[in-house]
Design a protein around this motif. Sequence first.
Motif, short mmCIF file in Angstrom:
data_model
loop_
_atom_site.label_atom_id
_atom_site.label_comp_id
_atom_site.label_asym_id
_atom_site.label_seq_id
_atom_site.Cartn_x
_atom_site.Cartn_y
_atom_site.Cartn_z
N UNK B 73 0.84 -1.21 0.00
CA UNK B 73 0.00 0.00 0.00
C UNK B 73 0.87 1.25 0.00
N UNK B 74 1.93 1.23 0.80
CA UNK B 74 2.84 2.38 0.83
C UNK B 74 3.42 2.65 -0.55
N UNK B 75 3.81 1.57 -1.24
CA UNK B 75 4.42 1.74 -2.58
C UNK B 75 3.40 2.25 -3.58
N UNK B 76 2.19 1.70 -3.52
CA UNK B 76 1.24 1.93 -4.60
C UNK B 76 0.31 3.12 -4.37
N UNK B 77 0.13 3.51 -3.13
CA UNK B 77 -0.82 4.59 -2.82
C UNK B 77 -0.10 5.67 -2.01
N UNK B 78 0.61 6.56 -2.66
CA UNK B 78 1.29 7.62 -1.92
C UNK B 78 0.28 8.50 -1.17
N UNK B 79 0.69 8.97 -0.02
CA UNK B 79 -0.20 9.86 0.76
C UNK B 79 -0.36 11.18 0.02
N UNK B 80 -1.58 11.56 -0.22
CA UNK B 80 -1.84 12.79 -0.99
C UNK B 80 -2.40 13.91 -0.15
N UNK B 81 -2.80 13.61 1.06
CA UNK B 81 -3.48 14.62 1.88
C UNK B 81 -2.62 14.99 3.07
N UNK B 82 -2.69 16.24 3.47
CA UNK B 82 -1.86 16.70 4.58
C UNK B 82 -2.32 16.13 5.92
N UNK B 83 -3.53 15.62 5.99
CA UNK B 83 -4.00 15.05 7.25
C UNK B 83 -3.65 13.57 7.24
N UNK B 84 -2.96 13.12 8.25
CA UNK B 84 -2.37 11.78 8.23
C UNK B 84 -3.42 10.67 8.11
N UNK B 85 -4.52 10.78 8.83
CA UNK B 85 -5.54 9.73 8.76
C UNK B 85 -6.06 9.53 7.34
N UNK B 86 -6.08 10.63 6.58
CA UNK B 86 -6.64 10.57 5.22
C UNK B 86 -5.86 9.61 4.34
N UNK B 87 -4.61 9.34 4.69
CA UNK B 87 -3.84 8.44 3.81
C UNK B 87 -4.34 6.99 3.95
#
Lengths: 300, 251
Positions: B73-87
Amino acid sequence: MDPSHATTGPVSHREPPRRLGQPNLGFGIGLRGAHFDTLWDHAESFDFLEILSENFMAFGGKPRAMLERAAATFPIVLHGVSLSIGGVAPPDEGYLRELFALIRAVRAPWFSDHLCFSSNFGVEYHDLLPLPFTEEAIELVAGRARELQERAGVPFLLENPSYYMRYADSALDEATFLREIVERADCGLLLDVNNVWVNACNHGYDPRAFIEALPLERVVQIHMAGHLVLPDVVIDTHGAPVIDEVLDLYAFTIARTGPVTTLLEWDHDIPTIEVMAAETDKIRAAAARGAEQGAASWRP
Amino acid sequence: MASLKDLAETVHAALRRELDTDVAAARLGVDPARLGIYRGFVHDHVSGILDKLYPYVRAHLGSQIWAELVAAYFREVPARHWELNACGEAFPAWLDARIAAGDGPGVDPFHVALAELEWEQFVVYMHAATVPAGEHLEAPVLNPTLSLLDLAYPVVRFIVDHPEVGDVGPAIPVPAAARRLALLFRRPGTWRVAYYQGSDDLLFALKVVHEQIPLAVAAEAVHQPIAVARAAVDHAIAVGLVLAPPDFAAW
């Protein structure tokens, strides 16, 4: 030269320096979920609260309700971790809209974030990455900080972050880098004394000389925290009591700045509110020691 | 001297694990071990938030499969939102797509439904709406934090049967697929999220209150005595799905 700008030795004017016109709010802690139910019975132990902006910008529910209660009880200042002021792209406009709305909602006297980048190329790292100490970075960050402060309508403070790697391209020393940015931006400095200690350990410099080289007249707020000592590196964890050496460094700082709004940061393994109050009292005592050292110069 | 953008690209590639740490560290002129600290931090923020948001999925899959999923998931879905839970928001859909692509050994469609419920629990907990007290109401209303989920498995039953996540493990069999509605809302007077499977009486009460249908009319429509209709609404009030003024008897 205004003697309050002296950076060698205790301040030499007869009144505590005005921190960019901002009041000394006293001693506070961060508003954390761990204390949502217990803070109120110990309200007298703290003079103000700081919130992690991102924890309250997007949410309702209990966090928002607790924030509203806190704002009715304490002065609130905002501290962010996702501004990414040193990112390749400018700060996200959606983020800024929510941030400015929160500043207005709690009537924050100022807001702060870190001198770093925390996102790039559309990806959020959710961590604070150091910038190279270069003229290019100074220009970039100072321009953004100045604009941000103007748009927010309240002072913006940049925090000296802890950092674990120093780039080969860093042509300047860290204190000069900080000074140049806050002076060109005409913004405030949030001095994290624990970060100074951690960085001094990790990069081999004298923390007292570093503090004396800073533009101390711009220090509007101070952070205190605990850290973790590993065999090869010291990690800024915000998960332990403030050690005596950092309390001494804080007293050294207060002797040079006069009283400054000071926060105990604790984000991991958060203890009870009673422990937070006791740890805050240690900081008060260290501030009193520092004030005593500096009293001859700045007390009326 | 590298430009800020060049430096950022190298750091980015290292953090995203697209570039070997030693290679990136050499380009940046930093200690590889120190760069590795940041690589670890950035990955651990995502894994930590997934651990927090999806405790039941994690427990039921077991630590090895969970760790493999988190890394992918880390590799394929980069965090796009500044709020951590949103990732963590995209995790259920990503899990579903992974199973559909035949790339999910050890993972069952049940885990997608379980993840959907766990994410929704977070959403309801943080819901912006205030749950009003009865004395502030003039008529019965639905709990404004209510969320309805159409799930392919009886996930609410699974959680009710295993109220402690510590009791859940890979040895517990996956329940049989059966489409169920789940009702989630913040319980009045508390900040806790309540889960209910969409039973006939709760769904009846939901419709009656949502559409403001007089009880007598609603009872007649379902060919039931009004006392039965009233009991259904009373049940919905008792659990907090419906909020009612103190003089609700006059409604």
